[in-house]
Design a protein around this motif. Structure first.
Motif, PDB file in Angstrom:
ATOM      1  N   GLY A  19     -23.495 -95.526  94.377  1.00 25.51           N
ATOM      2  CA  GLY A  19     -24.555 -94.826  93.658  1.00 25.51           C
ATOM      3  C   GLY A  19     -24.225 -94.734  92.176  1.00 25.51           C
ATOM      4  N   CYS A  20     -25.224 -94.410  91.382  1.00 27.10           N
ATOM      5  CA  CYS A  20     -25.072 -94.401  89.923  1.00 27.10           C
ATOM      6  C   CYS A  20     -25.302 -92.989  89.365  1.00 27.10           C
ATOM      7  N   VAL A  21     -24.511 -92.620  88.355  1.00 31.35           N
ATOM      8  CA  VAL A  21     -24.735 -91.386  87.606  1.00 31.35           C
ATOM      9  C   VAL A  21     -25.367 -91.767  86.265  1.00 31.35           C
ATOM     10  N   SER A  22     -26.585 -91.338  86.058  1.00 31.88           N
ATOM     11  CA  SER A  22     -27.300 -91.690  84.828  1.00 31.88           C
ATOM     12  C   SER A  22     -28.321 -90.602  84.531  1.00 31.88           C
ATOM     13  N   PHE A  23     -28.643 -90.466  83.237  1.00 38.70           N
ATOM     14  CA  PHE A  23     -29.638 -89.479  82.816  1.00 38.70           C
ATOM     15  C   PHE A  23     -30.676 -90.171  81.941  1.00 38.70           C
ATOM     16  N   ARG A  24     -31.875 -89.678  82.051  1.00 41.61           N
ATOM     17  CA  ARG A  24     -32.979 -90.280  81.310  1.00 41.61           C
ATOM     18  C   ARG A  24     -32.801 -90.045  79.801  1.00 41.61           C
ATOM     19  N   HIS A  25     -32.904 -91.123  79.070  1.00 42.61           N
ATOM     20  CA  HIS A  25     -32.793 -91.034  77.614  1.00 42.61           C
ATOM     21  C   HIS A  25     -34.031 -91.685  77.006  1.00 42.61           C
ATOM     22  N   GLU A  26     -35.017 -90.878  76.728  1.00 36.52           N
ATOM     23  CA  GLU A  26     -36.241 -91.375  76.122  1.00 36.52           C
ATOM     24  C   GLU A  26     -36.647 -90.468  74.956  1.00 36.52           C
ATOM     25  N   GLY A 123     -25.837 -98.021 101.325  1.00 33.69           N
ATOM     26  CA  GLY A 123     -25.545 -97.795  99.915  1.00 33.69           C
ATOM     27  C   GLY A 123     -25.256 -96.329  99.619  1.00 33.69           C
ATOM     28  N   GLY A 124     -24.478 -96.100  98.588  1.00 34.80           N
ATOM     29  CA  GLY A 124     -24.169 -94.732  98.190  1.00 34.80           C
ATOM     30  C   GLY A 124     -25.335 -94.083  97.464  1.00 34.80           C
ATOM     31  N   LYS A 141     -22.149 -88.487  92.714  1.00 33.13           N
ATOM     32  CA  LYS A 141     -22.597 -89.743  93.318  1.00 33.13           C
ATOM     33  C   LYS A 141     -21.664 -90.044  94.487  1.00 33.13           C
ATOM     34  N   THR A 142     -22.084 -90.940  95.352  1.00 33.87           N
ATOM     35  CA  THR A 142     -21.235 -91.314  96.499  1.00 33.87           C
ATOM     36  C   THR A 142     -21.028 -92.823  96.499  1.00 33.87           C
TER      37      THR A 142
END
Length: 354
Positions: A19-26, A123-124, A141-142
């Protein structure tokens, strides 16, 4: 093609993507929140029964089979793609078992049958999955789950209704070529048959059965003598055994009764259940015996062997008696097929009043 009826393989399904660690950047979206996607599923490993194959020789030279892993998750709510599956083609009649424990896992008995022999890992989870009212910016995340890994033993048992049993040069190959579409190698020396031959015997429209010709057995076969012991397993799925006996051996010192008893003894040593299968006696090469002597010789043979089952007198070379044998075998096979079918349950709503 070299006939191989046993092989060992290592298979590995694909691991799941992380899995992915991400944050919205707009622009103009402050505190957009998490958008990390899940990882993709790992690829499965399938096995499919291919009716065009009759040997496991491909797996003798290619033992390791791995599916692709799933892609990792990405930002912008993008999930990873699933890993590519792989499909292993195997002959119909292949038994898949655990190489370490011997436990039978799967059997491929129908043409086109497809099974999963190793599942890909899931999938994680990305951090989008962990968003809640009290956790607006999760960083959890996993990882992806690992795919299944197995060491497998592949064993081929041919699917035939009738199996031919007998000593080398008893005339089994001549018989199968006389009654079916099989064209095995035939010569005047022992062990001309080096691998099982399958033939389809056509009795009539939509009426047929499959017969298997195996390498000849000799005394001591259950302990490994000769070639026949390597293929006795192929008789275990047959419905009927035809014990072919050479009633006119070239060597005058050979006793056909002693040879027949030796074959029966080897059969019993190898597998008692195989010994208990229906077994008919087929006395071959009658064309080598004068007509006026046949009845006496056949009667003496059956009496000395103390055989209680059906006896057929044939000449595979001239095809004398083969038609009668084929018709009797078909009736026996058909009766066993009908007996093995589950009873049909009738709907009482459509039963006749009475």
């Amino acid at each position: 093609m070299k006939f191989v009826d046993e092989a060992f393989i290592d298979i590995a399904a694909g691991d799941g993507g992380n899995g992915c660690v991400s944050f919205r950047h707009e622009k103009f979206k402050e505190f957009g929140g998490p958008d990390g996607g899940d990882g993709g599923r790992g690829g499965h490993v399938y096995a499919v029964a291919d009716p065009n194959l009759n040997t496991l020789v491909d797996f003798r030279f290619s033992r390791r089979h791995e599916a692709k892993r799933g892609e990792h998750g990405k930002g912008s709510d993008m999930f990873g793609a699933a890993g590519s599956d792989i499909t292993l083609k195997m002959p119909v009649g292949t038994i898949v078992s655990d190489a370490e424990t011997g436990e039978v896992l799967f059997e491929l008995l129908e043409p086109g049958e497809k099974i999963i022999i190793a599942k890909g890992g899931d999938g994680g989870f990305g951090n989008l999955r962990f968003k809640s009212a009290i956790n607006r910016a999760p960083r959890q995340k996993t990882p992806g789950w690992p795919g299944e890994r197995r060491n497998l033993k592949l064993e081929l048992k041919v699917l035939a209704d009738v199996g031919l049993l007998g000593m080398p040069n008893a005339g089994k190959s001549t018989l199968i070529s006389a009654v079916s579409n099989a064209r095995p190698r035939i010569a005047d020396y022992p062990f001309t048959t080096l691998h099982p031959n399958l033939g389809v015997v056509r009795v009539g429209p939509e009426q047929s059965f499959v017969v298997a010709d195996l390498p000849g057995l000799i005394e001591g076969a259950s302990e490994g003598a000769g070639l026949g012991h390597l293929f006795l397993r192929h008789l275990q799925r047959t419905r009927l055994l035809l014990h072919v006996v050479d009633l006119a051996p070239f060597d005058e010192g050979v006793d056909p009764v002693a040879q027949a008893k030796a074959i029966v003894g080897e059969l019993k040593k190898y597998d008692p259940q195989l010994y208990e299968k229906p077994r008919w006696l087929v006395l071959n090469k009658l064309d080598m015996i004068p007509v006026e002597e046949r009845a006496v010789k056949v009667k003496d043979f059956v009496k000395r062997l103390k055989f209680k089952g059906p006896v057929f007198e044939i000449s595979a070379l001239t095809r004398e008696g083969c038609e009668h044998l084929v018709q009797a075998v078909y009736q026996q096979v058909r009766a066993q097929q009908l007996a093995a079918q589950p009873p049909v349950e009738h709907d009482p709503r459509f039963s006749e009043p009475g």
